[in-house]
Design an enzyme around this catalytic site. Structure first.
Site, PDB file in Angstrom:
ATOM      1  N   ARG A 123      -4.574   7.345   6.718  1.00  9.50           N
ATOM      2  CA  ARG A 123      -4.521   8.904   6.536  1.00  9.50           C
ATOM      3  C   ARG A 123      -5.374   9.516   5.770  1.00  9.50           C
ATOM      4  NH1 ARG A 123       1.964   9.703   4.737  1.00  9.50           N
ATOM      5  NH2 ARG A 123       1.195   8.639   3.002  1.00  9.50           N
TER       6      ARG A 123
ATOM      7  N   ASP B  71      -5.208  -0.733   2.497  1.00 11.18           N
ATOM      8  CA  ASP B  71      -4.698  -1.719   3.279  1.00 11.18           C
ATOM      9  C   ASP B  71      -5.209  -1.670   4.711  1.00 11.18           C
ATOM     10  OD1 ASP B  71      -3.275  -3.969   3.706  1.00 11.18           O
ATOM     11  OD2 ASP B  71      -1.610  -2.973   4.241  1.00 11.18           O
TER      12      ASP B  71
ATOM     13  N   HIS C  32       0.300  -5.426   0.159  1.00  6.96           N
ATOM     14  CA  HIS C  32      -0.738  -4.733  -0.547  1.00  6.96           C
ATOM     15  C   HIS C  32      -0.697  -4.378  -1.839  1.00  6.96           C
ATOM     16  CE1 HIS C  32      -3.127  -0.542  -0.258  1.00  6.96           C
ATOM     17  NE2 HIS C  32      -3.790  -1.734  -0.949  1.00  6.96           N
TER      18      HIS C  32
ATOM     19  N   ASP D 156      -1.047   8.104  -1.371  1.00  9.07           N
ATOM     20  CA  ASP D 156      -1.939   8.750  -0.819  1.00  9.07           C
ATOM     21  C   ASP D 156      -1.429  10.231  -0.095  1.00  9.07           C
ATOM     22  OD1 ASP D 156      -0.694   8.092   1.273  1.00  9.07           O
ATOM     23  OD2 ASP D 156      -2.413   7.136   2.596  1.00  9.07           O
ATOM     24  N   ASP D 157      -0.414  10.340  -0.733  1.00  8.64           N
ATOM     25  CA  ASP D 157       0.107  11.939  -0.317  1.00  8.64           C
ATOM     26  C   ASP D 157       0.907  12.608  -1.355  1.00  8.64           C
ATOM     27  OD1 ASP D 157       2.498  10.175  -0.775  1.00  8.64           O
ATOM     28  OD2 ASP D 157       3.293  10.378   1.223  1.00  8.64           O
TER      29      ASP D 157
ATOM     30  N   ASP E  45      10.225  -1.680  -3.847  1.00 16.09           N
ATOM     31  CA  ASP E  45      10.815  -0.297  -4.702  1.00 16.09           C
ATOM     32  C   ASP E  45      12.204  -0.513  -4.871  1.00 16.09           C
ATOM     33  OD1 ASP E  45      10.821   0.006  -2.063  1.00 16.09           O
ATOM     34  OD2 ASP E  45      10.588   2.172  -2.304  1.00 16.09           O
TER      35      ASP E  45
ATOM     36  N   SER F 159      11.757  11.738  11.860  1.00 10.95           N
ATOM     37  CA  SER F 159      13.069  11.072  11.448  1.00 10.95           C
ATOM     38  C   SER F 159      13.337  11.462   9.901  1.00 10.95           C
ATOM     39  CB  SER F 159      13.025   9.790  11.665  1.00 10.95           C
ATOM     40  OG  SER F 159      12.124   9.146  11.086  1.00 10.95           O
TER      41      SER F 159
END
Length: 443
Positions: free
Chosen positions: A114, A143, A187, A209-210, A286, A317
């Site tokens: 992204r 990754d 990763h 990355d967000d 996690d 979703s």
């Protein structure tokens, strides 16, 4: 007599001639059949020979293709080796520019495909990291081989780029699972091993990355790093509060201990990673970190007001989840002077007394309609729940997270979930054993 003999002899000759002619006809017929069979056999042999030649030609073509593929593989291996060497060279050069004895932690952005999200995240970090760059070397770990992400990362001189190229096959353990969860776990292990063991960092802050960060993000983690050095019962420090929505928070200077791993912008030390790395899971890292068996009695530090904001709406979703829990998150916009703050109250021995004292002052609420009753009481309130279904019912009334992991509600400390409703009033949802665990008697 002679005439009779001659007549009989003629009949014998005639019979012999007929027999001879018959035998000749049979021989001719048999020879014709043999000739036809021989012709068929010759034709079949010709066909087999033709098919064999075709097969030989196909085998020759396949062998040639195999040779071509082997040459392509050799070229790809050579290109991969060259790319790997280039990446390592870029990492080394970037790292050399950023090495400093005053480092607090490496900061790594975990990326994949992204590029637009990554750019927004990098810009947010650089906005606040520029003044403390020597303390917080910035990395992007990608990754895969998405060209846009790689190009975007390499366009910033202020960071070091790492690329995880893994060709090993992946197989899910259960039918229907997404391979992506396995790739993400692999990763994370690769990136953290690289930063801790190859680049020798003592702490790493992991971002995705967000994310955008708060103005005091780096000061917060510097203060937290000093706290972790003093208190080894802190497993990690997070910048995230699952119940950090605008309607549930008030004080940007308040920090909590929690038995629940928050993630989403968190820091851990090399000593903790030494423990986690050898047994890192194949997927769902996690949730694995939220297992109490991995904590060994240790806890996490989290803020009341988040120091990270997750802006990534990953798909339809998750649209409702994003709108309900992520979009309303309050990102701290106040520059807290963490260097002047005394955080000793977060030390394990001190915190349990500190938290118990606050909870004891809260007014208890009983029965149904907890939200209505809480709104009619001045000051902090506490609501005791009996079990997980009861907690979920009460949490739903207030609108906070109902989810549990391994017997622990999100954000909970000793079974207690605390949030503001309405701010600045604090609401404590208290478990059936919480008072005992906190040493509170007579309640």
């Amino acid at each position: 007599m002679v005439n009779k003999f001659l007549c009989d002899f003629r009949f014998l000759l005639l019979a012999a001639a007929v027999a001879f002619i018959y035998i000749q006809m049979r021989l001719f017929t048999t020879q014709s059949e043999y000739a036809d069979r021989l012709a068929d056999a010759v034709e079949a042999e010709t066909r087999c020979t033709s098919q064999m030649r075709k097969l030989i030609d196909q085998i020759s073509m396949q062998q040639s293709r195999i040779v071509d593929l082997e040459e392509d593989k050799n070229r790809q291996d050579e290109e991969y080796s060259q790319m790997k060497a280039l990446v390592q060279d870029l990492e080394f050069k970037g790292l050399q520019r950023r090495m400093d004895k005053t480092q607090v932690a490496a900061v790594v952005i975990m990326a994949c495909n992204r590029a637009d999200y990554l750019e927004r995240t990098i810009k947010s970090i650089l906005k606040h990291q520029n003044a403390v760059a020597s303390k917080y070397p910035l990395f992007v770990s990608q990754d895969g081989s998405n060209a846009q992400v790689k190009e975007k990362a390499l366009s910033y001189d202020q960071l070091t780029y790492m690329q995880h190229l893994d060709s090993k096959p992946l197989q899910t353990e259960r039918p229907g699972e997404l391979i992506a969860y396995y790739k993400i776990a692999r990763h994370y292990k690769w990136a953290l091993d690289k930063l801790f063991y190859e680049h020798k960092f003592s702490r790493v802050i992991i971002l995705e990355d967000d994310m955008e960060i708060a103005p005091d993000f780096f000061d917060y983690f510097e203060a937290a790093a000093a706290l972790m050095e003093k208190d080894k019962t802190i497993m990690a420090v997070s910048s995230w509060n699952d119940n950090g929505q605008k309607q549930f928070v008030h004080d940007p200077e308040i920090l909590y201990r929690s038995d629940f791993f928050p993630g989403l912008g968190w820091m851990l030390t090399k000593s903790i990673w030494n423990e986690l790395s050898p047994k890192w899971p194949k997927a769902y890292w996690d949730d694995w970190l939220r297992l109490q068996e991995n904590h060994k009695g240790r806890q996490f530090i989290r803020p009341e007001v988040c120091r990270t904001y997750n802006f990534g709406e990953h798909g339809s979703s998750l649209g409702q989840f994003f709108r309900q829990y992520l979009e309303p998150i309050k990102l701290n916009d106040v520059q807290v002077d963490w260097k002047s703050k005394d955080l000793n109250y977060l030390m394990e021995d001190e915190y349990i007394k500190h938290f118990a004292a606050i909870l004891k002052d809260a007014k208890p609420i009983y029965g149904a309609d907890a939200v209505l009753k809480a709104s009619n009481i001045q000051g902090d309130v506490c609501v005791q729940y009996k079990d997980q279904p009861d907690f979920e019912r009460i949490a739903q009334q207030f609108g906070v997270f109902q989810e549990w992991k391994d017997g622990v509600p999100r954000t909970a400390y000793k079974g207690v979930v605390v949030f503001r409703h309405p701010p600045p009033r604090r609401v404590f949802l208290v478990g059936p054993e919480s008072f005992e665990l906190l040493g509170i008697k007579g309640v």
